[in-house]
Design a protein around this motif. Structure first.
Motif, PDB file in Angstrom:
ATOM      1  N   PRO A 199      -1.357   1.337   6.829  1.00  0.00           N
ATOM      2  CA  PRO A 199      -0.739   2.525   6.236  1.00  0.00           C
ATOM      3  C   PRO A 199      -1.401   3.856   6.549  1.00  0.00           C
ATOM      4  O   PRO A 199      -0.937   4.890   6.088  1.00  0.00           O
ATOM      5  CB  PRO A 199      -0.884   2.238   4.734  1.00  0.00           C
ATOM      6  N   PHE A 200      -2.478   3.853   7.324  1.00  0.00           N
ATOM      7  CA  PHE A 200      -3.290   5.057   7.478  1.00  0.00           C
ATOM      8  C   PHE A 200      -2.747   6.007   8.546  1.00  0.00           C
ATOM      9  O   PHE A 200      -2.419   5.592   9.645  1.00  0.00           O
ATOM     10  CB  PHE A 200      -4.723   4.685   7.836  1.00  0.00           C
ATOM     11  N   ARG A 201      -2.734   7.270   8.201  1.00  0.00           N
ATOM     12  CA  ARG A 201      -2.294   8.313   9.126  1.00  0.00           C
ATOM     13  C   ARG A 201      -3.333   8.480  10.241  1.00  0.00           C
ATOM     14  O   ARG A 201      -4.534   8.517   9.971  1.00  0.00           O
ATOM     15  CB  ARG A 201      -2.132   9.618   8.356  1.00  0.00           C
ATOM     16  N   PRO A 202      -2.897   8.576  11.487  1.00  0.00           N
ATOM     17  CA  PRO A 202      -3.839   8.752  12.594  1.00  0.00           C
ATOM     18  C   PRO A 202      -4.771   9.950  12.371  1.00  0.00           C
ATOM     19  O   PRO A 202      -4.357  10.980  11.846  1.00  0.00           O
ATOM     20  CB  PRO A 202      -2.930   8.978  13.799  1.00  0.00           C
ATOM     21  N   ALA A 203      -6.022   9.737  12.747  1.00  0.00           N
ATOM     22  CA  ALA A 203      -7.102  10.721  12.658  1.00  0.00           C
ATOM     23  C   ALA A 203      -7.628  10.941  11.240  1.00  0.00           C
ATOM     24  O   ALA A 203      -8.535  11.737  11.054  1.00  0.00           O
ATOM     25  CB  ALA A 203      -6.725  12.041  13.305  1.00  0.00           C
ATOM     26  N   SER A 204      -7.072  10.231  10.246  1.00  0.00           N
ATOM     27  CA  SER A 204      -7.623  10.327   8.893  1.00  0.00           C
ATOM     28  C   SER A 204      -8.934   9.547   8.845  1.00  0.00           C
ATOM     29  O   SER A 204      -9.219   8.716   9.716  1.00  0.00           O
ATOM     30  CB  SER A 204      -6.640   9.758   7.864  1.00  0.00           C
ATOM     31  N   ALA A 205      -9.742   9.786   7.832  1.00  0.00           N
ATOM     32  CA  ALA A 205     -11.010   9.057   7.685  1.00  0.00           C
ATOM     33  C   ALA A 205     -10.771   7.557   7.586  1.00  0.00           C
ATOM     34  O   ALA A 205     -11.519   6.754   8.163  1.00  0.00           O
ATOM     35  CB  ALA A 205     -11.763   9.568   6.465  1.00  0.00           C
ATOM     36  N   GLU A 206      -9.709   7.161   6.890  1.00  0.00           N
ATOM     37  CA  GLU A 206      -9.393   5.739   6.738  1.00  0.00           C
ATOM     38  C   GLU A 206      -8.993   5.120   8.081  1.00  0.00           C
ATOM     39  O   GLU A 206      -9.380   4.001   8.400  1.00  0.00           O
ATOM     40  CB  GLU A 206      -8.274   5.525   5.714  1.00  0.00           C
ATOM     41  N   ALA A 209       0.852  -1.191   0.000  1.00  0.00           N
ATOM     42  CA  ALA A 209       0.000   0.000   0.000  1.00  0.00           C
ATOM     43  C   ALA A 209       0.882   1.234   0.000  1.00  0.00           C
ATOM     44  O   ALA A 209       2.093   1.156   0.205  1.00  0.00           O
ATOM     45  CB  ALA A 209      -0.887  -0.001   1.242  1.00  0.00           C
ATOM     46  N   THR A 210       0.257   2.372  -0.204  1.00  0.00           N
ATOM     47  CA  THR A 210       0.940   3.646  -0.022  1.00  0.00           C
ATOM     48  C   THR A 210       0.858   3.979   1.459  1.00  0.00           C
ATOM     49  O   THR A 210      -0.225   4.119   2.011  1.00  0.00           O
ATOM     50  CB  THR A 210       0.291   4.751  -0.867  1.00  0.00           C
ATOM     51  N   TYR A 211       2.007   4.055   2.093  1.00  0.00           N
ATOM     52  CA  TYR A 211       2.093   4.323   3.524  1.00  0.00           C
ATOM     53  C   TYR A 211       2.196   5.832   3.721  1.00  0.00           C
ATOM     54  O   TYR A 211       3.004   6.500   3.068  1.00  0.00           O
ATOM     55  CB  TYR A 211       3.327   3.627   4.108  1.00  0.00           C
ATOM     56  N   VAL A 212       1.364   6.362   4.617  1.00  0.00           N
ATOM     57  CA  VAL A 212       1.401   7.788   4.940  1.00  0.00           C
ATOM     58  C   VAL A 212       1.980   7.920   6.351  1.00  0.00           C
ATOM     59  O   VAL A 212       1.404   7.431   7.315  1.00  0.00           O
ATOM     60  CB  VAL A 212      -0.005   8.419   4.883  1.00  0.00           C
ATOM     61  N   TYR A 222       4.877   7.107   1.034  1.00  0.00           N
ATOM     62  CA  TYR A 222       5.801   6.101   0.517  1.00  0.00           C
ATOM     63  C   TYR A 222       4.971   5.066  -0.233  1.00  0.00           C
ATOM     64  O   TYR A 222       4.266   4.263   0.376  1.00  0.00           O
ATOM     65  CB  TYR A 222       6.571   5.419   1.656  1.00  0.00           C
ATOM     66  N   PRO A 223       5.007   5.071  -1.580  1.00  0.00           N
ATOM     67  CA  PRO A 223       4.205   4.115  -2.347  1.00  0.00           C
ATOM     68  C   PRO A 223       4.816   2.713  -2.362  1.00  0.00           C
ATOM     69  O   PRO A 223       6.026   2.555  -2.191  1.00  0.00           O
ATOM     70  CB  PRO A 223       4.182   4.718  -3.742  1.00  0.00           C
ATOM     71  N   TYR A 224       3.942   1.717  -2.568  1.00  0.00           N
ATOM     72  CA  TYR A 224       4.333   0.313  -2.757  1.00  0.00           C
ATOM     73  C   TYR A 224       5.127  -0.277  -1.596  1.00  0.00           C
ATOM     74  O   TYR A 224       6.067  -1.024  -1.782  1.00  0.00           O
ATOM     75  CB  TYR A 224       5.121   0.141  -4.057  1.00  0.00           C
ATOM     76  N   ILE A 225       4.747   0.071  -0.384  1.00  0.00           N
ATOM     77  CA  ILE A 225       5.428  -0.433   0.814  1.00  0.00           C
ATOM     78  C   ILE A 225       4.845  -1.792   1.199  1.00  0.00           C
ATOM     79  O   ILE A 225       3.629  -1.970   1.219  1.00  0.00           O
ATOM     80  CB  ILE A 225       5.261   0.568   1.984  1.00  0.00           C
TER      81      ILE A 225
END
Length: 101
Positions: free
Chosen positions: A67-74, A4-7, A14-17
């Motif tokens: 891969p999701f950044r804390p507090a993001s919708a994902e 996935a793309t890691y944020v 960082y894409p393709y992690i």
């Protein structure tokens, strides 16, 4: 293994992690944002990815690097799906770790 793309916590992409994932339970939001298979890139050595650690009803432990950044919708949806799954009796998250060298 999934990719996935890691944020990062600071917002860097960082894409393709490659992410190590137990296939016990994968939230729909995770599978919608990741692809099964190894990634082509790795995070810098000073960044260890976030993890969700889950315990099932039989006491088994399972881990999902996500891969999701804390507090993001994902991120919010990821944890909502975990907390509402009846097969998971306990969970905890380990935040992104920056190793200082």
């Amino acid at each position: 293994m999934w990719r996935a793309t890691y944020v990062t916590d600071t917002g860097k992409l960082y894409p393709y992690i490659s992410l190590e994932v137990s296939d016990f339970f994968l939230p729909i939001i995770f599978t919608a944002n990741a692809i099964r298979g190894a990634g082509f890139c790795t995070l810098p050595r000073n960044i260890q990815p976030r993890q969700a650690i889950l315990w099932d009803t039989e006491g088994g432990e399972h881990k999902i690097e996500y891969p999701f950044r804390p507090a993001s919708a994902e991120w919010i949806e990821f944890w909502r799906e975990i907390r509402t799954n009846p097969l998971i009796i306990s969970s905890k998250g380990i935040g992104e770790i920056r190793v200082i060298k």
